[in-house]
Design a protein around this motif. Structure first.
Motif, PDB file in Angstrom:
ATOM      1  N   ARG A   1      18.637  49.088 115.014  1.00 47.37           N
ATOM      2  CA  ARG A   1      19.745  49.563 115.566  1.00 47.37           C
ATOM      3  C   ARG A   1      20.302  50.701 116.151  1.00 47.37           C
ATOM      4  N   ASP A   2      21.060  51.521 116.973  1.00 46.49           N
ATOM      5  CA  ASP A   2      21.412  52.080 116.888  1.00 46.49           C
ATOM      6  C   ASP A   2      22.823  51.976 118.000  1.00 46.49           C
ATOM      7  N   GLU A   3      24.235  52.806 117.382  1.00 43.72           N
ATOM      8  CA  GLU A   3      25.280  52.659 118.599  1.00 43.72           C
ATOM      9  C   GLU A   3      25.897  53.697 119.091  1.00 43.72           C
ATOM     10  N   ASP A   4      25.727  54.761 119.624  1.00 45.44           N
ATOM     11  CA  ASP A   4      26.265  55.935 120.317  1.00 45.44           C
ATOM     12  C   ASP A   4      27.292  56.127 121.035  1.00 45.44           C
ATOM     13  N   GLU A   5      28.149  55.867 120.873  1.00 49.04           N
ATOM     14  CA  GLU A   5      29.322  56.349 122.507  1.00 49.04           C
ATOM     15  C   GLU A   5      30.033  54.868 123.674  1.00 49.04           C
ATOM     16  N   GLY A   6      28.721  54.163 122.317  1.00 50.64           N
ATOM     17  CA  GLY A   6      28.718  52.478 123.247  1.00 50.64           C
ATOM     18  C   GLY A   6      27.288  53.054 124.568  1.00 50.64           C
ATOM     19  N   GLU A   7      26.640  53.574 123.792  1.00 54.63           N
ATOM     20  CA  GLU A   7      25.249  53.177 123.993  1.00 54.63           C
ATOM     21  C   GLU A   7      24.399  52.404 123.179  1.00 54.63           C
ATOM     22  N   VAL A   8      23.678  51.734 123.156  1.00 56.77           N
ATOM     23  CA  VAL A   8      22.670  51.203 121.749  1.00 56.77           C
ATOM     24  C   VAL A   8      21.297  51.324 122.173  1.00 56.77           C
ATOM     25  N   SER A   9      20.526  51.510 121.128  1.00 55.43           N
ATOM     26  CA  SER A   9      19.152  52.061 121.388  1.00 55.43           C
ATOM     27  C   SER A   9      18.763  51.307 120.345  1.00 55.43           C
ATOM     28  N   TYR A  10      17.568  51.117 120.162  1.00 50.73           N
ATOM     29  CA  TYR A  10      16.280  49.904 118.954  1.00 50.73           C
ATOM     30  C   TYR A  10      15.889  51.448 118.421  1.00 50.73           C
ATOM     31  N   ASP A  11      14.651  51.750 117.207  1.00 53.88           N
ATOM     32  CA  ASP A  11      14.329  52.236 116.414  1.00 53.88           C
ATOM     33  C   ASP A  11      13.422  51.727 116.214  1.00 53.88           C
ATOM     34  N   LEU A  12      11.982  52.058 116.762  1.00 50.96           N
ATOM     35  CA  LEU A  12      10.870  51.265 116.101  1.00 50.96           C
ATOM     36  C   LEU A  12      10.422  52.679 114.486  1.00 50.96           C
ATOM     37  N   HIS A  13      10.344  52.129 113.190  1.00 49.50           N
ATOM     38  CA  HIS A  13       9.614  53.306 112.664  1.00 49.50           C
ATOM     39  C   HIS A  13       8.541  52.549 112.327  1.00 49.50           C
ATOM     40  N   ILE A  14       6.706  52.575 112.288  1.00 49.63           N
ATOM     41  CA  ILE A  14       6.178  52.586 111.752  1.00 49.63           C
ATOM     42  C   ILE A  14       5.474  53.041 110.873  1.00 49.63           C
ATOM     43  N   THR A  15       5.302  52.519 109.294  1.00 52.61           N
ATOM     44  CA  THR A  15       4.923  53.075 108.536  1.00 52.61           C
ATOM     45  C   THR A  15       2.867  52.900 108.678  1.00 52.61           C
TER      46      THR A  15
END
Length: 87
Positions: free
Chosen positions: A48-62
């Motif tokens: 989960r990433d929050e930057d300047e009030g905006e939330v995003s979700y990153d999926l890192h596939i191995t």
């Protein structure tokens, strides 16, 4: 990530990839990686990433090289059948 966020991300991934076997596993303790599984197979981690009030979700596939299929042999005939280059 909250349990509600985990459920929403899991639902999104299931719909996007058309696979109800996708599971987002809540971490056993705060700060631990959040794992994504398909069935029993570990696929990657969700952040989960929050930057300047905006939330995003990153999926890192191995993808481990040992899990990849062997490369298909390149047939010698296919090399010979390429068109010749002209200058």
């Amino acid at each position: 990530m909250t349990p509600n966020e985990i459920a929403r991300v899991q639902d999104y991934l299931r719909r996007t990839f058309g696979n109800d076997r996708i599971t987002i596993v809540p971490p056993p303790k705060r700060g631990a990686p959040i794992e994504m599984l398909i069935g029993d197979e570990f696929i990657g981690v969700v952040h989960r990433d929050e930057d300047e009030g905006e939330v995003s979700y990153d999926l890192h596939i191995t993808i481990l090289s040992e899990d990849l299929p062997r490369p298909a042999p390149f047939p010698p005939a296919a090399r010979a059948s390429r068109p010749a280059r002209t200058a």
